[in-house]
Design a protein around this motif. Structure first.
Motif, short mmCIF file in Angstrom:
data_model
loop_
_atom_site.label_atom_id
_atom_site.label_comp_id
_atom_site.label_asym_id
_atom_site.label_seq_id
_atom_site.Cartn_x
_atom_site.Cartn_y
_atom_site.Cartn_z
N ILE A 91 0.86 -1.18 0.00
CA ILE A 91 0.00 0.00 0.00
C ILE A 91 0.90 1.24 0.00
O ILE A 91 1.68 1.44 0.94
CB ILE A 91 -0.92 0.01 1.23
N LYS A 92 0.77 2.04 -1.04
CA LYS A 92 1.59 3.25 -1.13
C LYS A 92 1.10 4.26 -0.10
O LYS A 92 -0.10 4.56 -0.03
CB LYS A 92 1.49 3.84 -2.53
N PRO A 93 2.01 4.79 0.72
CA PRO A 93 1.61 5.80 1.70
C PRO A 93 1.01 7.03 1.00
O PRO A 93 1.46 7.43 -0.08
CB PRO A 93 2.92 6.17 2.41
N SER A 94 0.00 7.60 1.62
CA SER A 94 -0.65 8.79 1.07
C SER A 94 0.21 10.02 1.33
O SER A 94 1.17 9.99 2.10
CB SER A 94 -2.03 8.97 1.71
N GLY A 95 -0.18 11.11 0.72
CA GLY A 95 0.49 12.38 0.99
C GLY A 95 0.40 12.76 2.45
O GLY A 95 1.33 13.33 3.03
N TRP A 96 -0.73 12.44 3.08
CA TRP A 96 -0.90 12.70 4.51
C TRP A 96 0.07 11.86 5.33
O TRP A 96 0.61 12.33 6.33
CB TRP A 96 -2.33 12.45 4.94
N ASP A 97 0.25 10.60 4.92
CA ASP A 97 1.21 9.74 5.62
C ASP A 97 2.61 10.33 5.54
O ASP A 97 3.33 10.39 6.55
CB ASP A 97 1.24 8.33 4.99
N VAL A 98 3.00 10.74 4.35
CA VAL A 98 4.34 11.31 4.15
C VAL A 98 4.49 12.61 4.94
O VAL A 98 5.52 12.83 5.59
CB VAL A 98 4.62 11.53 2.64
N THR A 99 3.46 13.44 4.92
CA THR A 99 3.51 14.69 5.69
C THR A 99 3.66 14.40 7.18
O THR A 99 4.48 15.04 7.86
CB THR A 99 2.24 15.53 5.43
#
Length: 117
Positions: A91-99
């Motif tokens: 599962i590719k991390p979302s932009g929120w995950d990366v932030t």
């Protein structure tokens, strides 16, 4: 104050040690999850126990007080867990995950690099 090459090397080694610690903790918890939730072999518990023992031992190698070590480790753990989400769970991390991971790393840097008396 500028960091020396030796200081940067020490920071990199410490970061890698925390990352290895996080991988061991995740594997130590993932293997029992496979056993309980996916019908894996009970023998998965043996390497899980070894991973968790190594995880606990690695945390003792840091010279800081335990609470500060755990706080710094927690931020690194967030990043490693998101990499696990991507590489193992697919599962590719979302932009929120990366932030969130970036915010956590900023917190880690503040705690780890703060001047101490």
């Amino acid at each position: 104050m500028a960091l020396s090459l030796n200081g940067i090397t020490q920071i990199a080694v410490t970061f890698l040690l925390f990352a290895l610690t996080a991988v061991l903790e995740i594997v130590g918890c993932y293997l029992p999850w496979l056993w309980l939730r996916q019908g894996g072999s009970v023998w998965l518990l043996l390497p899980a126990a070894v991973c968790l023992a190594l995880f606990a031992w690695l945390l003792t190698l840091h010279p800081d007080a335990a609470g500060r070590t755990y706080a710094i480790y927690g931020g690194i753990y967030i990043v490693v867990a998101l990499l696990w989400l991507w590489w193992v769970d697919g599962i590719k991390p979302s932009g929120w995950d990366v932030t969130g991971a970036i915010v956590a790393l900023i917190g880690v840097a503040i705690i780890a690099l703060a001047p101490r008396a």
